[in-house]
Structure formats: C-alpha cells, structure tokens
Motif scaffolding. Structure first.
Motif, PDB file in Angstrom:
ATOM      1  N   VAL A 166       0.852  -1.190   0.000  1.00 35.58           N
ATOM      2  CA  VAL A 166       0.000   0.000   0.000  1.00 35.58           C
ATOM      3  C   VAL A 166       0.887   1.239   0.000  1.00 35.58           C
ATOM      4  N   LEU A 185      -7.506   1.848   6.851  1.00 38.93           N
ATOM      5  CA  LEU A 185      -7.676   2.058   5.411  1.00 38.93           C
ATOM      6  C   LEU A 185      -9.135   2.299   5.042  1.00 38.93           C
ATOM      7  N   CYS A 190      -9.348   4.669  -1.238  1.00 35.64           N
ATOM      8  CA  CYS A 190      -8.533   3.539  -1.684  1.00 35.64           C
ATOM      9  C   CYS A 190      -8.814   3.299  -3.168  1.00 35.64           C
ATOM     10  N   ALA A 214     -12.278  -1.711   1.044  1.00 34.52           N
ATOM     11  CA  ALA A 214     -11.751  -0.417   0.627  1.00 34.52           C
ATOM     12  C   ALA A 214     -12.785   0.320  -0.214  1.00 34.52           C
TER      13      ALA A 214
END
Length: 304
Positions: A166, A185, A190, A214
C-alpha cells in the motif's frame, strides 16, 4: 518442405529491403535469381507469400506468419553456426517479448533498451498488455507475467519474488494522515482498478491476515490510470512493489503499513522450452533477473 534455407534467407531479405531489386543489391545477386528463389519458396509452401505490384510489395497473411517465424529460425541457425565456428555466440535476430503495462514500463522496457545497446545484431519487439497473451499463437519468444500460471505447458522461470504493498503520495498523507493499522484504510480513499476491487487482503507479522473493505470515489479499468491518481494525491493504492519501486525511490510515493503486504505473486517468465534455449532469450532472462534482483530488498518506506 523447405529443402534450401537460402530461399528462406532471400525471402526475409526481400521483406527487410522492401523490394526484390533492393534485396538483390544487398545480397549481390541478379534480380532474376532473387525472383526465382521467391517463386520456388512459394511453390514449395503452396502459398502466396508476397503480393507484388509495380511500385511496392506487401506480405500476405501467410507471408507475415512465415516471416515472423523465419527470422527466429535463421537467427538460431546463425547462432549454432557461430558456436561451431568461433566457440561463442553474439545474439542476433528479433526478440519478441510481452509484459504487463506497468511492469513493462518500469522494468522490461529498460532491459530491452539496454539489450539492443549491448548487442548490435539484435532488435526487440515489446508488446505491453494486461491481457493474457498466447505465447505460441502470437509468436512471442518470452511472456513476462505477475503470478504463476495455474495450468500451462510452457516452461516457467521465476524472475523475482513479488507482492503488493500500500502506497500513497506525500501530499495525500499530509492532508489525510497516515494509516497505522489495516483497519484505518477503511476511512481513506482507496483507489480501485481492474483486478483490485473493494476487497483488499493484507498479511502482516506472524502471518496474521486482515480483510479490508476499501472504498473510493475513483475507479478505473486501468492500473496505470489508478497509479497516476495515486501520484496526484487522490488516494492510496495497493500495487506490486516492482511497479511502484521507482516512485518510492524518488519519493513520489510513500509506503504505508510497511509490515503488511498481499499474498505473494512472483514475477515469472514463460517460454516454449528450456532445451536449446536461444541465446537471445537466455541473455534477456538473465538481464531481467539482474535488474529485478537489484530491487529485491526494495520495497522500503521512503520519507516525504
């Protein structure tokens, strides 16, 4: 049946020169000899290979297929003769390579560039596509892929271990903060692209797995576009470290959650056979391993 390889050599020279007369001048042969060799080749193969007119020539579909294969055949014959005559081989001919777009731009393209610089008798045709290429049907020498094929009659060589990590732009992290745990997250943008949807799976210390849902307002079918969005500070992205390593090194992207990564998906090269592997293919594979091994310790966190 091809009884005389000179016919095949003449055919390749005609295509490269653009005309029968130009091929004759390059080979030091009369036009009638060149024309006769082409006619004999077409008669033996029972195919029209070149469509000729008064001004130019064009390969037929059958001619194009033969031309692609003939270049590789002749290069391998020349290499075998060089081994017998001189004991060493200077690679020559055309190397046809396919790779995914991102990996191709970051690593395969530089290897191809340096390859032709180092070997003056070589040329490279590089095809970048994220679809699964049929190596034999599409006339490729090597196909580079991320992830080992589940079922293939081809020979596979692992080039480097790989996994997704990431990352985000320093500007994005300055504005939104840095995730400290995988669950963080879910509060971030994302970025999503084909093959990487809303479900992100990360593996951390001790093999502990985290399943992340995400969310993002930016979705695309292109990993390259999503990569550009990440560079522009639009959100976080999970991508193969071999793809993002140049941006990490330059500070354009920063790795977050450095103890967490996806399940492994090695970078592999596929080719038809390991027996009598052409010199150009062997040297290309060695060059790919050399380049990727320099980044093998690579995905480190880079400060803004």
């Amino acid at each position: 049946m091809l009884d005389d390889i000179t016919e095949l050599r003449t055919f390749v020279r005609i295509v490269g020169a653009g005309s029968l007369s130009a091929a004759g001048r390059e080979m030091g042969l009369a036009l009638s000899v060149v024309s006769k060799r082409l006619a004999m080749l077409e008669r033996r193969t029972d195919m029209r290979l070149i469509a000729r007119s008064t001004r130019h020539l064009a390969l037929t579909e059958e001619g194009q297929a033969l031309y692609d294969r003939a270049q590789r055949i002749l290069a391998e014959v020349d290499e075998a003769e060089a081994v017998l005559t001189h004991g060493r081989v200077e690679p020559q001919g055309v190397l046809r390579v396919s790779a995914p777009v991102a990996l191709g731009r970051a690593h395969v393209s530089p290897v191809c560039r340096d390859f032709v610089r180092a070997h003056p008798k070589m040329s490279v045709d590089l095809t970048l596509t994220d679809r699964l290429v049929e190596l034999i049907d599409e006339g490729m020498d090597v196909v580079v892929r991320i992830g080992a094929p589940k079922d293939s009659g081809l020979v596979m060589r692992k080039l480097v271990d790989n996994h997704r990590i990431v990352v985000g732009a320093p500007d994005y992290l300055d504005r939104h903060g840095t995730p400290m745990a995988p669950s963080d997250l879910e509060a971030h943008e994302c970025l999503q692209y084909r093959g990487v949807g809303t479900h992100w799976r990360l593996v951390g210390p001790g093999g502990k797995a985290a399943e992340i849902r995400a969310a993002s307002r930016l979705r695309c079918d292109s990993g390259e576009v999503a990569h550009d969005w990440a560079l522009a500070g639009c959100g976080l992205i999970i991508k193969s470290w071999v793809d993002v390593q140049p941006d990490l090194h330059a500070g354009r992207l920063v790795r977050v959650l450095p103890a967490w990564r996806s399940d492994p998906a090695p970078v592999c090269a596929l080719f038809p056979s390991s027996r009598q592997l052409p010199t150009r293919v062997r040297l290309f594979l060695d060059a790919m391993v050399d380049r990727l091994s320099r980044f093998a310790d690579g995905p480190r966190e880079v400060g803004p």
